[in-house]
Design a protein around this motif. Structure first.
Motif, mmCIF file in Angstrom:
data_model
loop_
_atom_site.group_PDB
_atom_site.id
_atom_site.type_symbol
_atom_site.label_atom_id
_atom_site.label_comp_id
_atom_site.label_asym_id
_atom_site.label_seq_id
_atom_site.Cartn_x
_atom_site.Cartn_y
_atom_site.Cartn_z
ATOM 1 N N PHE A 143 15.330 23.929 13.211
ATOM 2 C CA PHE A 143 14.825 25.177 12.648
ATOM 3 C C PHE A 143 14.476 24.934 11.179
ATOM 4 C CE2 PHE A 143 17.928 26.496 15.919
ATOM 5 C CZ PHE A 143 17.057 27.162 16.776
ATOM 6 N N VAL A 144 13.291 25.343 10.766
ATOM 7 C CA VAL A 144 12.856 25.115 9.387
ATOM 8 C C VAL A 144 12.510 26.440 8.715
ATOM 9 C CG1 VAL A 144 12.057 22.760 9.825
ATOM 10 C CG2 VAL A 144 10.444 24.660 10.068
ATOM 11 N N SER A 145 12.722 26.473 7.407
ATOM 12 C CA SER A 145 12.449 27.681 6.629
ATOM 13 C C SER A 145 11.016 27.734 6.139
ATOM 14 C CB SER A 145 13.398 27.741 5.422
ATOM 15 O OG SER A 145 14.739 27.719 5.830
ATOM 16 N N PHE A 146 10.446 26.560 5.867
ATOM 17 C CA PHE A 146 9.094 26.460 5.324
ATOM 18 C C PHE A 146 8.180 25.775 6.346
ATOM 19 C CE2 PHE A 146 12.030 26.438 1.770
ATOM 20 C CZ PHE A 146 11.437 27.273 0.835
ATOM 21 N N GLU A 147 6.989 26.313 6.493
ATOM 22 C CA GLU A 147 6.046 25.746 7.464
ATOM 23 C C GLU A 147 5.753 24.272 7.178
ATOM 24 O OE1 GLU A 147 1.822 27.086 9.582
ATOM 25 O OE2 GLU A 147 2.587 28.175 7.832
ATOM 26 N N SER A 148 5.699 23.906 5.905
ATOM 27 C CA SER A 148 5.352 22.534 5.530
ATOM 28 C C SER A 148 6.422 21.516 5.913
ATOM 29 C CB SER A 148 5.112 22.462 4.017
ATOM 30 O OG SER A 148 6.299 22.779 3.313
ATOM 31 N N THR A 149 7.633 21.977 6.229
ATOM 32 C CA THR A 149 8.743 21.066 6.544
ATOM 33 C C THR A 149 8.563 20.397 7.897
ATOM 34 O OG1 THR A 149 10.143 22.620 5.324
ATOM 35 C CG2 THR A 149 11.265 20.882 6.520
ATOM 36 N N ALA A 150 7.811 21.014 8.795
ATOM 37 C CA ALA A 150 7.680 20.491 10.162
ATOM 38 C C ALA A 150 7.168 19.053 10.193
ATOM 39 C CB ALA A 150 6.758 21.399 10.971
ATOM 40 N N GLN A 302 14.751 21.917 -5.045
ATOM 41 C CA GLN A 302 14.465 23.253 -5.583
ATOM 42 C C GLN A 302 13.053 23.342 -6.154
ATOM 43 O OE1 GLN A 302 17.319 25.116 -8.111
ATOM 44 N NE2 GLN A 302 19.024 24.823 -6.705
ATOM 45 N N ILE A 303 12.572 22.255 -6.691
ATOM 46 C CA ILE A 303 11.198 22.240 -7.215
ATOM 47 C C ILE A 303 10.206 22.437 -6.071
ATOM 48 C CG2 ILE A 303 9.442 20.816 -8.344
ATOM 49 C CD1 ILE A 303 11.717 19.480 -9.922
ATOM 50 N N ASP A 304 10.425 21.734 -4.954
ATOM 51 C CA ASP A 304 9.542 21.887 -3.790
ATOM 52 C C ASP A 304 9.612 23.307 -3.234
ATOM 53 O OD1 ASP A 304 8.644 19.165 -3.713
ATOM 54 O OD2 ASP A 304 10.577 18.585 -2.897
ATOM 55 N N ASN A 305 10.824 23.866 -3.168
ATOM 56 C CA ASN A 305 10.980 25.249 -2.701
ATOM 57 C C ASN A 305 10.208 26.216 -3.592
ATOM 58 O OD1 ASN A 305 12.797 24.165 -0.866
ATOM 59 N ND2 ASN A 305 14.618 24.988 -1.868
ATOM 60 N N ALA A 306 10.377 26.039 -4.905
ATOM 61 C CA ALA A 306 9.748 26.957 -5.869
ATOM 62 C C ALA A 306 8.234 26.870 -5.818
ATOM 63 C CB ALA A 306 10.261 26.660 -7.277
ATOM 64 N N LYS A 307 7.704 25.676 -5.594
ATOM 65 C CA LYS A 307 6.248 25.515 -5.493
ATOM 66 C C LYS A 307 5.702 26.287 -4.301
ATOM 67 C CE LYS A 307 5.707 21.094 -7.910
ATOM 68 N NZ LYS A 307 5.462 19.634 -7.765
ATOM 69 N N GLU A 308 6.421 26.245 -3.161
ATOM 70 C CA GLU A 308 5.992 27.024 -1.987
ATOM 71 C C GLU A 308 6.081 28.518 -2.278
ATOM 72 O OE1 GLU A 308 5.780 26.277 1.685
ATOM 73 O OE2 GLU A 308 5.899 24.082 1.632
ATOM 74 N N GLN A 310 5.873 29.953 -5.048
ATOM 75 C CA GLN A 310 4.846 30.310 -6.036
ATOM 76 C C GLN A 310 3.558 30.754 -5.365
ATOM 77 O OE1 GLN A 310 3.838 27.031 -8.656
ATOM 78 N NE2 GLN A 310 3.703 28.380 -10.410
ATOM 79 N N THR A 311 3.257 30.200 -4.204
ATOM 80 C CA THR A 311 2.026 30.579 -3.500
ATOM 81 C C THR A 311 2.098 32.014 -2.975
ATOM 82 O OG1 THR A 311 2.753 29.718 -1.350
ATOM 83 C CG2 THR A 311 1.644 28.172 -2.816
ATOM 84 N N TYR A 312 3.314 32.584 -2.965
ATOM 85 C CA TYR A 312 3.494 33.971 -2.523
ATOM 86 C C TYR A 312 3.724 34.921 -3.701
ATOM 87 C CZ TYR A 312 3.786 32.374 2.304
ATOM 88 O OH TYR A 312 3.499 31.822 3.541
ATOM 89 N N GLY A 313 3.412 34.468 -4.901
ATOM 90 C CA GLY A 313 3.480 35.361 -6.054
ATOM 91 C C GLY A 313 4.650 35.150 -6.977
ATOM 92 N N GLY A 314 5.593 34.284 -6.611
ATOM 93 C CA GLY A 314 6.709 34.003 -7.510
ATOM 94 C C GLY A 314 6.240 33.222 -8.736
ATOM 95 N N ILE A 315 6.961 33.347 -9.824
ATOM 96 C CA ILE A 315 6.654 32.602 -11.046
ATOM 97 C C ILE A 315 7.620 31.424 -11.143
ATOM 98 C CG2 ILE A 315 6.480 32.700 -13.566
ATOM 99 C CD1 ILE A 315 4.482 34.516 -12.138
ATOM 100 N N MET A 316 7.082 30.218 -11.197
ATOM 101 C CA MET A 316 7.924 29.027 -11.349
ATOM 102 C C MET A 316 7.826 28.532 -12.781
ATOM 103 S SD MET A 316 7.555 25.329 -9.478
ATOM 104 C CE MET A 316 8.125 23.839 -10.314
ATOM 105 N N MET A 317 8.986 28.264 -13.379
ATOM 106 C CA MET A 317 9.024 27.722 -14.739
ATOM 107 C C MET A 317 9.955 26.512 -14.734
ATOM 108 S SD MET A 317 9.208 31.255 -16.998
ATOM 109 C CE MET A 317 8.599 30.489 -18.493
ATOM 110 N N GLU A 318 9.478 25.378 -15.230
ATOM 111 C CA GLU A 318 10.298 24.170 -15.279
ATOM 112 C C GLU A 318 11.330 24.293 -16.385
ATOM 113 O OE1 GLU A 318 7.627 20.931 -15.753
ATOM 114 O OE2 GLU A 318 6.777 21.126 -13.746
ATOM 115 N N GLU A 319 12.595 23.941 -16.063
ATOM 116 C CA GLU A 319 13.661 24.193 -17.030
ATOM 117 C C GLU A 319 13.519 23.372 -18.310
ATOM 118 O OE1 GLU A 319 17.502 23.556 -15.392
ATOM 119 O OE2 GLU A 319 17.298 21.387 -15.237
ATOM 120 N N GLU A 320 12.822 22.237 -18.221
ATOM 121 C CA GLU A 320 12.621 21.426 -19.429
ATOM 122 C C GLU A 320 11.717 22.127 -20.440
ATOM 123 O OE1 GLU A 320 11.920 20.546 -16.359
ATOM 124 O OE2 GLU A 320 12.545 18.487 -15.888
ATOM 125 N N ASN A 321 10.880 23.048 -19.957
ATOM 126 C CA ASN A 321 9.864 23.661 -20.821
ATOM 127 C C ASN A 321 10.099 25.139 -21.134
ATOM 128 O OD1 ASN A 321 8.415 21.199 -20.710
ATOM 129 N ND2 ASN A 321 7.495 21.794 -18.759
#
Length: 365
Positions: A143-150, A302-308, A310-321
């Motif tokens: 069972f996968v949470s993200f379509e891209s994981t398949a 978590q970076i890969d999760n956040a990028k996915e 983000q395509t649904y409207g979430g804002i991703m910000m890298e902690e280094e920046n």
């Protein structure tokens, strides 16, 4: 004759809460189902006690992907875990086993395979971890949470289920929440959620400019139990600030009921990029700023999760920046009424509210 289902996991809330959600769905689908939880860690033990679930602890060996003398113990710990799993499964003899990945899941999954018991596993993250890559080779379904994981598993074996979330998370009342946290209804509220272990970088971000945040917003800050003393010391350095006293609420951790109220009170969520956080946020349609763990501190899941996300409207910000000014600017943009409605609707489309029910039906089939 009632079915026997074994659920395996442990560690942080991200691995435990989805299993609790599946257990609740199993009991709803068939109240005669016998359920056992298998795993390790105090978090799982506490969650099982709260949910009234039978729990057995086993040893597990976590392989660290860097030089560490503890890696020498992994073969011995894993062998003990296998023997424990064989013994427990022999007496419980489940009809199906569902694992949540992680090091603790490998030996029970292997034991189930040796007994010719159906094995299923669930992958929360966009890119699977090592344990699920191993278990996925012999699991009946993944069972996968993200379509891209398949794409990481053999064709036809991955099923897009989404991530099971605790049903109670969706039931918070805004009116009750504002009363519990002693907040005003005419002022925007930001929930800063660091997860069960807290997030030091996010804590520091808020604390470095706490006055700037509370001048404009009400803040509910979940900082993590282990980081509470340090956070409290920093807050105390601000002295008797009326704005902090009026608009800042600090908590180490929330149980499920408190988390539901914290979400209900929030207009925007600032969170790590753990899959459980993202699916809970999306189920509630809350605009969010996601600050995933950096590659220096994680395998990048978590970076890969956040990028996915983000395509649904979430804002991703890298902690280094990130800086307080950047976050305050993003909050201002998100809270513009038209933008807020647009992002809320888009984020809600990311959720799969039937995930636990979907998985439970397959386990019981």
């Amino acid at each position: 004759m009632s079915k026997h289902i074994l659920l395996v996991g442990g560690g942080s809330g991200g691995h435990v809460f989805p299993l609790i959600a599946v257990a609740e769905a199993l009991k709803t689908a068939d109240s005669s189902t016998r359920i056992m939880m298998l795993g390790d860690g105090p978090f799982l033990a506490e969650a099982c006690a709260a949910a009234g679930l039978k729990y057995k602890r086993i040893h597990s060996g976590k392989l660290r992907r860097y030089f560490d003398l503890r890696n020498l113990l992994v073969p011995f710990q894993s062998f003990i875990g296998l023997l424990q799993s064989l013994w427990i499964l022999f007496w419980f003899m489940p009809d199906a086993v569902l694992t949540k990945g992680g090091a603790v899941a490998v030996m029970p999954a292997l034991a189930a395979r040796l007994y010719a018991i159906r094995v299923y596993t669930h992958e929360s993250d966009a890119v699977p971890g090592l344990a699920n890559r191993v278990i996925g080779k012999f699991a009946k379904l993944i069972f996968v949470s993200f379509e891209s994981t398949a794409k990481y598993f053999k064709e036809g074996r991955a099923v897009l289920s989404g991530l099971p979330i605790r049903p109670g998370i969706l039931s918070g009342s805004k009116e009750e929440a504002l009363q519990k946290f002693n907040l005003r209804g005419d002022r925007k509220t930001i929930l800063v959620a660091g997860g069960s272990q807290g997030a030091k970088r996010i804590n520091d971000l808020i604390l470095d400019s706490l006055i700037s945040f509370v001048k404009t917003y009400q803040i509910i800050h979940q900082c993590g139990q282990g980081q509470l003393p340090e956070v409290k010391k920093t807050v105390e350095r601000y002295g008797e600030s009326p704005e902090i006293q009026a608009n800042y609420r600090l908590f180490p951790f929330f149980d499920s009921g408190e988390m539901a109220l914290a979400y209900a009170a929030a207009d925007v969520v600032i969170s790590r990029g753990g899959a459980s956080n993202l699916f809970e946020i999306s189920a509630l349609g809350k605009p969010a700023i996601i600050i995933p763990l950096s590659l220096a501190a994680s395998r990048g899941d978590q970076i890969d999760n956040a990028k996915e996300f983000q395509t649904y409207g979430g804002i991703m910000m890298e902690e280094e920046n990130i800086t307080p000014a950047l976050v305050l600017n993003q909050l201002q943009e998100l809270l513009e009424p038209d933008r807020y409605r647009e992002v809320s609707l888009k984020i809600k489309s990311f959720a799969k509210l039937d995930a636990a029910s979907h998985i439970s039906q397959i386990l019981l089939s």
